[in-house]
Design a protein around this motif. Structure first.
Motif, PDB file in Angstrom:
ATOM      1  N   LEU A 105      11.892 -27.623  30.906  1.00  0.00           N
ATOM      2  CA  LEU A 105      11.796 -28.710  29.858  1.00  0.00           C
ATOM      3  C   LEU A 105      11.805 -29.916  30.713  1.00  0.00           C
ATOM      4  O   LEU A 105      11.169 -31.081  30.080  1.00  0.00           O
ATOM      5  N   GLU A 106      12.332 -30.088  31.845  1.00  0.00           N
ATOM      6  CA  GLU A 106      12.559 -31.201  32.807  1.00  0.00           C
ATOM      7  C   GLU A 106      11.227 -31.474  33.638  1.00  0.00           C
ATOM      8  O   GLU A 106      11.123 -32.267  34.375  1.00  0.00           O
ATOM      9  N   VAL A 107      10.235 -30.369  33.595  1.00  0.00           N
ATOM     10  CA  VAL A 107       8.972 -30.524  34.348  1.00  0.00           C
ATOM     11  C   VAL A 107       8.193 -31.697  33.899  1.00  0.00           C
ATOM     12  O   VAL A 107       8.024 -31.728  32.786  1.00  0.00           O
ATOM     13  N   PRO A 108       7.773 -32.570  34.844  1.00  0.00           N
ATOM     14  CA  PRO A 108       6.837 -33.809  34.421  1.00  0.00           C
ATOM     15  C   PRO A 108       5.739 -33.335  33.852  1.00  0.00           C
ATOM     16  O   PRO A 108       4.896 -32.120  34.433  1.00  0.00           O
ATOM     17  N   HIS A 109       5.164 -34.254  32.808  1.00  0.00           N
ATOM     18  CA  HIS A 109       3.940 -33.857  32.236  1.00  0.00           C
ATOM     19  C   HIS A 109       3.640 -32.487  31.533  1.00  0.00           C
ATOM     20  O   HIS A 109       2.683 -32.117  31.518  1.00  0.00           O
ATOM     21  N   LEU A 110       4.769 -32.021  30.994  1.00  0.00           N
ATOM     22  CA  LEU A 110       4.852 -30.764  30.141  1.00  0.00           C
ATOM     23  C   LEU A 110       3.852 -30.843  28.806  1.00  0.00           C
ATOM     24  O   LEU A 110       4.250 -32.069  28.122  1.00  0.00           O
ATOM     25  N   GLN A 111       3.178 -30.218  28.695  1.00  0.00           N
ATOM     26  CA  GLN A 111       2.417 -30.198  27.454  1.00  0.00           C
ATOM     27  C   GLN A 111       3.277 -30.049  26.108  1.00  0.00           C
ATOM     28  O   GLN A 111       4.062 -29.164  26.064  1.00  0.00           O
ATOM     29  N   LYS A 112       2.892 -30.518  25.001  1.00  0.00           N
ATOM     30  CA  LYS A 112       3.718 -30.355  23.775  1.00  0.00           C
ATOM     31  C   LYS A 112       3.640 -29.094  23.255  1.00  0.00           C
ATOM     32  O   LYS A 112       4.898 -28.610  22.858  1.00  0.00           O
ATOM     33  N   SER A 113       2.485 -28.223  23.626  1.00  0.00           N
ATOM     34  CA  SER A 113       2.710 -26.852  22.910  1.00  0.00           C
ATOM     35  C   SER A 113       3.498 -25.913  23.868  1.00  0.00           C
ATOM     36  O   SER A 113       4.350 -25.057  23.512  1.00  0.00           O
ATOM     37  N   VAL A 114       3.734 -26.267  25.046  1.00  0.00           N
ATOM     38  CA  VAL A 114       4.410 -25.497  26.076  1.00  0.00           C
ATOM     39  C   VAL A 114       5.822 -25.918  25.631  1.00  0.00           C
ATOM     40  O   VAL A 114       6.880 -25.002  25.849  1.00  0.00           O
ATOM     41  N   GLU A 115       6.217 -27.293  25.523  1.00  0.00           N
ATOM     42  CA  GLU A 115       7.537 -27.939  25.174  1.00  0.00           C
ATOM     43  C   GLU A 115       8.022 -26.914  23.911  1.00  0.00           C
ATOM     44  O   GLU A 115       9.151 -26.331  23.808  1.00  0.00           O
ATOM     45  N   LYS A 116       7.145 -26.868  22.779  1.00  0.00           N
ATOM     46  CA  LYS A 116       7.664 -26.160  21.642  1.00  0.00           C
ATOM     47  C   LYS A 116       7.980 -24.814  21.778  1.00  0.00           C
ATOM     48  O   LYS A 116       8.803 -24.334  21.417  1.00  0.00           O
ATOM     49  N   ARG A 117       7.180 -24.024  22.571  1.00  0.00           N
ATOM     50  CA  ARG A 117       7.334 -22.448  22.783  1.00  0.00           C
ATOM     51  C   ARG A 117       8.643 -22.392  23.798  1.00  0.00           C
ATOM     52  O   ARG A 117       9.450 -21.509  23.532  1.00  0.00           O
ATOM     53  N   LEU A 118       8.798 -23.589  24.438  1.00  0.00           N
ATOM     54  CA  LEU A 118      10.207 -23.084  25.512  1.00  0.00           C
ATOM     55  C   LEU A 118      11.432 -23.450  24.708  1.00  0.00           C
ATOM     56  O   LEU A 118      12.272 -22.721  24.690  1.00  0.00           O
ATOM     57  N   ARG A 119      11.359 -24.536  23.870  1.00  0.00           N
ATOM     58  CA  ARG A 119      12.340 -24.686  22.532  1.00  0.00           C
ATOM     59  C   ARG A 119      12.661 -23.603  21.846  1.00  0.00           C
ATOM     60  O   ARG A 119      13.769 -23.032  21.545  1.00  0.00           O
TER      61      ARG A 119
END
Length: 130
Positions: A105-119
């Motif tokens: 989640l702290e990786v720079p420039h993380l795409q929104k869809s990836v962030e959503k799936r990570l959460r």
């Protein structure tokens, strides 16, 4: 996994890689055989961490202060090459544990869809832990 860098006072090691349990898994440029397996606690920039070496087994302060802490990019492979596109990152995160998800989640420039799936994965993993 995180890499901690120490102040340079002429010692034979400048960096340690520490796993999720706080154990040294690599030492650079030298003394890998001395430090691997050592438990490390109280890691903070400007501080001397507490270490418990397997051959001594007693806690003590390391003589050198931490000058830098870097979290490993969980999307990167052993060669440091990382997945940057959405599809590759979504594929990678399927194997992440809870700690890797939080670091990702702290990786720079993380795409929104990836962030959503990570959460979503974090919530799932937390339910299984509890």
């Amino acid at each position: 996994m995180q890499t901690i860098r120490f102040e340079d006072q002429g010692q034979d090691f400048l960096e340690w890689d520490i796993d999720q349990e706080g154990v040294v898994v690599d030492s650079r440029p030298f003394q890998r055989h001395v430090w691997c397996g050592t438990q490390v606690q109280d890691v903070a920039i400007g501080q001397q961490p507490t270490v418990i070496t397997p051959h001594v087994g007693v806690a003590g302060l390391l003589n050198y202060r931490v000058v830098h802490i870097r979290q490993a990019n969980p999307f990167a492979d052993q060669n440091g090459m990382g997945a940057v596109d959405v599809e590759s990152r979504l594929h990678c995160l399927q194997r992440f544990d809870l700690i890797q998800c939080r670091i990702a989640l702290e990786v720079p420039h993380l795409q929104k869809s990836v962030e959503k799936r990570l959460r979503s994965r974090i919530r799932k993993l937390e339910r299984h832990e509890g």
